[in-house]
Design an enzyme around this catalytic site. Structure first.
Site, PDB file in Angstrom:
ATOM      1  N   CYS A  24      14.040  10.685   7.283  1.00 20.19           N
ATOM      2  CA  CYS A  24      13.870  10.412   8.707  1.00 20.19           C
ATOM      3  C   CYS A  24      15.179  10.394   9.471  1.00 20.19           C
ATOM      4  CB  CYS A  24      13.122   9.093   8.903  1.00 20.19           C
ATOM      5  SG  CYS A  24      13.863   7.704   8.023  1.00 20.19           S
TER       6      CYS A  24
ATOM      7  N   GLU B  91      10.023  16.197  14.988  1.00 23.10           N
ATOM      8  CA  GLU B  91      10.479  15.963  13.620  1.00 23.10           C
ATOM      9  C   GLU B  91       9.793  16.950  12.673  1.00 23.10           C
ATOM     10  OE1 GLU B  91      11.466  12.085  10.915  1.00 23.10           O
ATOM     11  OE2 GLU B  91       9.476  12.149  11.828  1.00 23.10           O
TER      12      GLU B  91
ATOM     13  N   LYS C   4       0.856  -1.188   0.000  1.00 22.56           N
ATOM     14  CA  LYS C   4       0.000   0.000   0.000  1.00 22.56           C
ATOM     15  C   LYS C   4       0.889   1.234   0.000  1.00 22.56           C
ATOM     16  CE  LYS C   4      -1.564   2.654   3.040  1.00 22.56           C
ATOM     17  NZ  LYS C   4      -1.440   3.935   2.297  1.00 22.56           N
TER      18      LYS C   4
ATOM     19  N   GLU D 126       9.517   1.168  11.031  1.00 26.16           N
ATOM     20  CA  GLU D 126      10.606   2.132  10.827  1.00 26.16           C
ATOM     21  C   GLU D 126       9.966   3.504  10.886  1.00 26.16           C
ATOM     22  OE1 GLU D 126      12.660   4.869   9.754  1.00 26.16           O
ATOM     23  OE2 GLU D 126      12.483   4.161   7.692  1.00 26.16           O
TER      24      GLU D 126
END
Length: 490
Positions: A291, A390, A183, A257
């Site tokens: 990331c 973040e 997906k 992750e």
């Protein structure tokens, strides 16, 4: 975004299920916009729970059927054909991804063009040399330790590195004998279809790989589907917590992750030229939409002004513009929503006690697209939002410290633990500091991911590891068969 009609450059309104392009069960479509211009690029259908269900059943049939009975050598042969088909499309793929999410083309060539085929070939080689059964002596005779595929894998991938992050799941899963329902994210709605085209050309058996573009609701249906045996997810920590909770409830295997807020520690003996040469990969890679970027720079007070000046000059010298221009080092954000998110954090930084030393706005010369200037804040307290959350854009903070122990404390003062770097003229000293940082990956005097080594995070940055030989364990179950001592001699 749901529309009734649109004329766009690319029309991708079918899903890859059971080896064929099939019509969707629903009617919602998504218009993909080009990051550099904000203009329509393509139209893709959005999947429903029914589309996910059809894809999972196709994957289950393939697992129970021919694919589940293949040898490692047979799977490796198919995977190498798949790699060849992707290699033939590498330029097309790289260009499309850069148009979708703003990734500079040189980076896209590496991570969306070359890396997926390389991963398929790497795991094909690994599975051919891995013994799938091993007989060990036991008190009662022998135990055969057998590796078997975990089953149907639901792979959910984000928009920032769409091809390589998908293949980091697909390649080891196929090598292990699993089947996959992928997906992809609607923010990169179009490049996933290239995987389906290449799979057909390579002759992947029907149902081995299925691709359904969908939003969060259909993604939730994939996570909770009773025929899915494992979820492999890359994305935000907030989404990962929800997925991990559901997998825990179902006793379902998962690898997560997730996000990061990594630190670059500049030690007091650092060669500034080496540090500046590595800043692009370490702290600004993919326009900051990575990331692992080390968006927190920790600088010694004895050289603080020098570090601040060097980082500010680097940011101001970055070339912002069309990601398809090889000279450009910072492209646009992937979407209007992402641009607004980044600008919101920049505003928060301006309202804090931090000092803005570079960037801080949209580029005046770029009236279209989702561009933002590379931005640097100095004098940042590590407790500030811009140092703890973040941002996922070209925004870095610089914080002073006194001594190696405080640098380590500040680096570890984060809920995340995914990337990091240490910069020093003494590699042994740098390694000693690196070993003290609670993070899944860290570089000394550079940060470049090694696809042959395990990758993943500690703390809120995730569970499990991808890449390297270790990734195969995510897709294998271990079975112990108790037998006679005769098995030791076979």
């Amino acid at each position: 975004m749901t529309v009734t009609a649109a004329r766009t450059e690319l029309e991708r309104t079918r899903f890859f299920i059971d080896g064929e392009w099939v019509m969707p069960r629903g009617s919602d479509t998504h218009v993909a916009l080009e990051a550099a211009t904000g203009t329509p690029l393509g139209t893709a259908s959005l999947g429903t729970d029914a589309d996910i269900d059809a894809a999972v059943h196709a994957a289950h049939r393939a697992l129970e059927g021919p694919w589940g009975h293949t040898t490692a050598a047979e799977r490796a042969t198919v995977m190498r054909r798949f790699a060849d088909a992707l290699s033939a499309r590498a330029d097309e793929t790289s260009t499309l991804v850069s148009r979708e999410n703003g990734m500079p083309i040189a980076l896209s060539n590496a991570f969306n063009g070359a890396a997926p085929a390389g991963l398929l070939r790497m795991y094909a080689d690994l599975i051919e040399t891995m013994p799938l059964e091993e007989a060990r002596p036991s008190p009662s005779g022998a135990t055969i330790v057998r590796r078997e595929p975990v089953g149907v894998v639901g792979a959910i991938t984000p928009w920032n590195y769409p091809q390589v992050l998908a293949m980091m799941k697909i390649a080891p899963a196929l090598a292990a004998g699993c089947t996959v329902v992928l997906k992809p994210s609607p923010e990169t709605a179009l490049d996933g279809y290239i995987l389906g085209d290449a799979a057909i050309e390579a002759g992947l058996p029907p149902g081995v790989l299925n691709i359904v573009l969908a939003g969060r609701e259909a993604g939730a249906a994939l996570v909770s589907h009773p025929l899915v045996d494992k979820i492999a997810f890359t994305g935000s920590t907030a989404a990962g917590r929800l997925i991990g909770a559901e997998c825990g409830r179902l006793i379902r295997r998962c690898t997560l992750e997730l996000g990061g807020k990594s630190a670059a520690i500049v030690l007091d003996d650092t060669d500034i030229a080496t540090f500046v040469a590595g800043l692009g990969d370490a702290s600004f890679q993919n326009n900051g939409q990575t990331c692992t970027v080390q968006s927190r720079i920790l600088a010694p007070r004895s050289r603080y002004a020098e570090v601040v000046d060097a980082v500010a000059h680097f940011a101001r010298d970055m070339i912002v513009g069309d990601p398809l221009d090889p000279a450009v080092t910072c492209g646009p954000m992937a979407s209007q929503a992402q641009l607004e998110r980044v600008l919101g954090y920049i505003d928060a930084g301006k309202r804090s006690s931090a000092r803005l030393v570079a960037g801080g706005a949209r580029p005046a010369a770029l009236s279209r697209g989702w561009f933002v200037e590379p931005t640097v804040f100095a004098d940042v307290d590590n407790s500030e939002r811009i140092a703890q959350e973040e941002i996922f854009g070209p925004v870095v903070t610089i914080t002073p410290y006194d001594g190696d122990d405080e640098a380590v404390r500040l680096a570890n003062d984060s809920e995340y633990g995914l990337g990091g770097s240490v910069w020093t003229s003494d590699e042994e000293r740098g390694l000693a500091v690196a070993r003290r940082i609670r993070t899944g990956t860290i570089g000394v005097n550079y940060y470049l991911q090694d696809l042959g080594a395990p990758f993943g995070g500690m703390k809120s940055s995730g569970l499990g590891r991808e890449l390297g030989p270790e990734a195969l364990d995510n897709y294998l179950e271990y079975k112990s068969i108790y037998a006679s001592a005769d098995q030791l001699h076979r």
